[in-house]
Design a protein around this motif. Structure first.
Motif, PDB file in Angstrom:
ATOM      1  N   ASP A 118      -6.230   0.951  -5.155  1.00  0.00           N
ATOM      2  CA  ASP A 118      -4.648   1.610  -5.227  1.00  0.00           C
ATOM      3  C   ASP A 118      -3.630   0.722  -4.617  1.00  0.00           C
ATOM      4  N   ASP A 119      -4.205  -0.526  -3.874  1.00  0.00           N
ATOM      5  CA  ASP A 119      -3.152  -1.553  -3.416  1.00  0.00           C
ATOM      6  C   ASP A 119      -2.435  -2.061  -4.553  1.00  0.00           C
TER       7      ASP A 119
ATOM      8  N   ARG B 234       0.837  -1.269  -0.071  1.00  0.00           N
ATOM      9  CA  ARG B 234      -0.005   0.059  -0.128  1.00  0.00           C
ATOM     10  C   ARG B 234       0.796   1.102  -0.098  1.00  0.00           C
ATOM     11  N   ALA B 235       0.544   2.243  -0.665  1.00  0.00           N
ATOM     12  CA  ALA B 235       1.482   3.417  -0.789  1.00  0.00           C
ATOM     13  C   ALA B 235       1.685   4.018   0.597  1.00  0.00           C
ATOM     14  N   ASN B 236       3.043   4.406   0.730  1.00  0.00           N
ATOM     15  CA  ASN B 236       3.539   4.997   2.070  1.00  0.00           C
ATOM     16  C   ASN B 236       3.429   4.097   3.336  1.00  0.00           C
TER      17      ASN B 236
END
Length: 228
Positions: free
Chosen positions: A209-210, A192-194
C-alpha cells in the motif's frame, strides 16, 4: 489540464507573463500563473473573455495580437514570457508567434493542435510547444491502463510517476529489491498512509500500500508501473 502544463513552465517567482488567447486553455493557465505569484496580461481579440477575466488577471486587453505595432504599444516587449493559447485559428497563432519574436520575447510558448502546427511555430521563433489534447490523452491512457496514480512525461523521453508499490518490493529495502538494477528506474520518494512524505534512500523499506514516486526513461517507468 492547466496545472499539468503550468508545471512545465520554468518561470522565476514574480516574472511577468503575457497570455494571448483567453479560451479554456489560455485562461486556465493565466489563472494558475496568477496563483503562483506572476503578473499576467491577458490578450484576446474577442471582448467577452477580456471582460470575464478583467478582475482576475493583472491586466486584460482586447487587441489584435498579430499586429506588432499594437503589441508594442501595449508594452508586450517588456514581458519575460509569452504564451500563445490561440486554438483553432492556425494563421493567427503563427502570426502572433512572429509578432512576439519580432518584439524580442525571450521565452515563447505555443499551444499547438497538430505536429505540423508545432513544427512551424518552432521554425518561426517558438521556444516551447505543448499539445494539450494529445498529452492529456496519453496521460489518461497511462492512468487507466496501468497502476499509475499520476504521470508526467517530459520532452526528452523522461517521466515521473506516482505508482502503487509492486509486490516484488514489499517488505524489502530498495537496495534489497534492486529496483534500479532490475527496472532501470529510481524511486525518489515514498508516501505511506497517515505518514509524511519521505525521500527514498537505499535503506528505505517498502510495505504493501505504499505509494512510490518513480523517475526514469518513459518506457522503463511504464514497465515498472505495470508490475503487480
Amino acid at each position: 489540464m492547466a496545472r499539468l502544463f503550468t508545471e512545465q513552465f520554468s518561470f522565476s517567482k514574480g516574472d511577468s507573463v503575457v497570455v494571448i488567447g483567453l479560451g479554456r486553455f489560455g485562461s486556465a493557465v493565466a489563472q494558475s500563473l496568477m496563483r503562483l505569484g506572476h503578473d499576467v496580461m491577458g490578450i484576446d481579440r474577442d471582448g467577452e473573455p477580456v471582460q470575464a477575466w478583467a478582475d482576475l488577471l493583472t491586466h486584460t486587453v482586447q487587441a489584435d495580437s498579430t499586429n506588432v505595432s499594437v503589441m508594442r504599444q501595449l508594452g508586450v516587449a517588456d514581458f519575460a514570457h509569452g504564451i500563445v493559447g490561440i486554438g483553432t485559428d492556425l494563421a493567427s497563432s503563427l502570426m502572433t508567434v512572429m509578432a512576439l519574436t519580432e518584439l524580442g520575447i525571450k521565452d515563447i510558448w505555443v499551444k499547438a493542435m497538430t505536429p505540423e502546427h508545432g513544427q512551424i511555430a518552432q521554425r518561426i521563433g517558438a521556444h516551447h510547444v505543448v499539445y494539450p489534447e494529445a498529452d492529456m490523452g496519453q496521460r489518461v491512457a497511462h492512468l487507466i491502463s496501468g497502476r499509475m496514480i499520476d504521470y508526467i512525461e517530459f520532452d526528452d523521453g523522461f517521466a515521473i510517476a506516482k505508482v502503487h508499490a509492486p509486490a516484488a518490493t514489499h517488505q524489502l529495502s530498495l537496495a534489497e529489491s534492486g529496483v534500479r538494477e532490475k527496472f532501470g528506474v529510481t524511486v525518489v520518494g515514498i508516501k505511506r498512509a497517515n505518514e509524511d512524505f519521505q525521500h527514498a534512500t537505499p535503506h528505505s523499506r517498502i510495505v504493501a500500500d505504499d505509494l512510490l514516486i518513480v523517475s526514469g526513461p518513459t518506457r522503463k517507468v511504464e514497465a515498472f508501473a505495470s508490475q503487480k
